[in-house]
Design an enzyme around this catalytic site. Structure first.
Site, short mmCIF file in Angstrom:
data_model
loop_
_atom_site.label_atom_id
_atom_site.label_comp_id
_atom_site.label_asym_id
_atom_site.label_seq_id
_atom_site.Cartn_x
_atom_site.Cartn_y
_atom_site.Cartn_z
N LYS A 229 0.83 -1.22 0.00
CA LYS A 229 0.00 0.00 0.00
C LYS A 229 0.86 1.27 0.00
CE LYS A 229 -2.95 3.17 0.65
NZ LYS A 229 -4.07 3.55 -0.13
N CYS B 128 -2.56 11.16 1.19
CA CYS B 128 -1.99 9.85 0.87
C CYS B 128 -0.62 10.00 0.25
CB CYS B 128 -2.91 9.13 -0.09
SG CYS B 128 -4.61 9.16 0.47
#
Ligand code: SAJ
Length: 404
Positions: free
Chosen positions: A201, A255
Site C-alpha cells: 500500500k 496519501c
C-alpha cells in the site's frame, strides 16, 4: 453484522457500499456532530455518486452511532496522521479503535484494519494490544490488513472495480475476509501476509509520488531552458513503454504526500529517490510563487491585491484541502511574513483561510492575474468570466494561459 469504525473519506463510502451489497452495517465515529448529520440523512462531504449510494444504503437499513457495536466483524478506517518532525506514523487512532473493539467484540472476531500504516506497524503496535487482552490471536480473534485503493473523485467506481489486497496471518482467515469484500468488489483480491499488505500500500502511493516528481522536475528544466514541458511529455508518451505524469503546483492529499515519508522516517539511509521526490514535490508551491513574481514583473503588476489564487483543495472537484498545494503556498508566504493572497474555491463552503472570497464574481473584481491552482470543472465552465484576465495556469487547462 459489520461495524465500520471511522466514517471519513474512506470509511463512509466503504460502509455504504457494504450496506447496498446486502451486508448488515453499522457505522461508528466518535464525532457526534458527524454521526448526527448522517443520522439526519445528510452527507458529510461531496463525492461523485455518493448521494445516491447514501440513499440506497439508508433504504437497506444502514445505521450510524458513536458507540462500538458488539459483533464479530470490524473494519477500522480511522486516520493515520504522521509526525511531521520525525516522519513517523502516528498509530494512536488505530490503537484506540482496536482497544475499543476489544472491549465489545465477540469470540472469533475478524478485526480488519483498512487505514494505511507503514510496514511493521501492526506487529509493533496492534499485536501487543491484542496480546494484552483476553483474546488469543489466530484463535479467538483474527487480525487482517486490507488497505483501500480508492481515488477521491472516483471512489464509488473504484470501490467496485479496483483490485484489492488482503493481508492475513492465515490464508483461511484471509479468504473469509475476501468473501466480505467480494460482495461489492468485482476485481481480483490478492491474499497475502500482513507486512506485505502494509508495504505494498505504502509503495503504491510512493511510486506515484516519484513519478509526479519526475514530471515536476521536467517542468523546472523546461522552464529554465524555454521548452514546452507539456508538448515534450505528450511526444515522449507516444513511446510504448513511457508514461510520464503531469506536472503541477505540488502534491497534496492525505496519501501521496504523506505515505512516502513513512519510508523515509523508517529507512533514512535507504530512501534516496523517495526523499528526493518528496522534496521536489514539496518545492512546487515555491516554484509557483517564483513564476508568479516573474509574471507580475513581465506584466508591470506591482500590487499583490491584483492577484488571486483559484482553488484551495488538493485536487480537482473534491472538497478536501488536506496538504493542498495552495495551502502549502500560503504557508510559504507566511514564513516571509506575508498574508495569503486573495483566494476562491467553488468546492469550499466555509472560510478556511485569510483573504478567502466566497463568491466567484467578487473574487474576480479588480483582479489582473488569476493563478489556477486546481482544475475544477467550475473554472472550465466559466472561461468567459476570466477571458479579460492574465491567467497563470499551473494545471494546463486554460487555452492561452501562461504555463508553469
Ligand atoms: N498530481 C499531479 N500530477 C499528476 C497526478 C496527480 O501533480 O499527474 C497531484 C494531484 O493534483 C494531487 C496529488 O498529486 O495534488 C495526489 O492526487 P492523486 O489523484 O494522484 O491521488 P490521491 O491522493 O487522490 O489518491 C491516491 C491514489 N493512489 C494512487 O494512485 C497510487 C489512490 O488510489 C489511493 O487510494 C489514495 O491515494 C490513498 O488513499 O492512499
Amino acid at each position: 453484522m459489520i461495524n465500520v469504525i471511522g466514517l471519513g473519506y474512506i470509511g463512509l463510502p466503504t460502509a455504504l457500499m457494504l450496506s447496498v451489497s446486502d451486508n448488515e452495517v453499522i457505522g461508528t465515529d466518535f464525532n457526534e456532530k458527524l454521526v448526527k448529520t448522517l443520522q439526519n440523512g445528510k452527507l458529510t462531504f461531496e463525492e461523485n455518486g455518493l448521494d445516491q449510494l447514501f440513499s440506497e444504503a439508508l433504504k437497506k437499513g444502514i445505521e450510524f452511532s458513536t458507540e462500538y457495536v458488539s459483533t464479530d466483524k470490524y473494519i477500522i478506517t480511522v486516520p493515520t496522521p504522521y509526525d511531521k518532525d520525525n516522519k513517523k506514523i502516528d498509530p494512536s487512532y488505530v490503537i484506540q479503535a482496536v482497544n475499543s473493539v476489544l472491549e465489545v467484540c465477540k469470540e472469533n472476531t475478524l478485526l480488519i484494519i483498512e487505514s494505511t500504516v507503514s510496514p511493521g506497524t501492526i506487529d509493533k503496535y496492534v499485536r501487543p494490544e491484542i496480546e494484552k487482552s483476553n483474546f488469543e490471536l489466530g484463535k479467538t480473534i483474527h487480525l487482517i490488513h486490507a488497505p483501500e485503493r480508492i481515488l477521491p473523485g472516483n471512489m464509488i467506481h473504484e470501490l467496485k472495480f479496483n483490485s484489492r489486497t488482503i493481508g492475513a496471518d492465515s490464508i483461511e482467515q484471509g479468504n473469509k475476509v475476501k468473501e466480505i469484500y467480494k460482495t461489492f468488489c468485482e476485481s481480483d483480491i490478492a491474499v497475502t501476509d500482513i507486512k506485505t499488505a502494509e508495504m505494498s500500500k505504502v509503495i503504491e502511493n510512493t511510486y506515484r509520488d516519484i513519478n509526479i516528481a519526475f514530471a515536476n522536475e521536467l517542468a523546472k528544466i523546461c522552464r529554465f531552458d524555454d521548452m514546452d514541458v507539456y508538448e515534450i511529455i505528450k511526444v515522449a508518451n507516444m513511446h510504448p513503454r513511457v508514461n510520464i505524469l503531469t506536472p503541477g503546483p505540488g502534491v497534496g492529499g492525505h496519501c501521496i504526500s504523506v505515505d512516502p515519508w513513512f519510508l523515509v522516517g523508517d529507512y533514512p539511509e535507504l530512501t534516496n529517490i523517495i526523499s528526493t521526490a518528496r522534496h521536489i514535490n514539496d518545492s512546487m508551491p515555491d516554484f509557483v510563487l517564483k513564476r508568479l513574481s516573474e509574471i507580475m514583473i513581465e506584466n508591470g503588476i506591482t500590487d499583490r491585491n491584483k492577484v488571486g489564487i483559484y482553488g484551495l483543495t488538493y485536487k480537482q472537484d473534491v472538497d478536501d484541502t488536506r496538504e493542498s498545494p495552495s495551502l502549502q503556498l500560503f504557508d510559504s508566504m507566511k514564513k516571509h511574513l506575508a498574508s495569503p493572497l486573495k483566494s476562491y474555491d467553488p468546492m469550499i463552503k466555509d472560510k478556511i483561510v485569510e483573504n478567502q472570497i466566497m463568491s466567484f464574481d467578487e473574487f474576480l473584481e479588480d483582479l489582473d492575474i488569476v493563478v489556477v491552482m486546481v482544475s475544477h470543472s467550475h473554472i472550465k465552465e466559466n472561461l468567459d468570466k476570466i477571458s479579460n484576465k492574465i491567467i497563470f495556469d499551473t494545471q494546463n487547462i486554460i487555452p492561452n494561459g501562461i504555463k508553469l
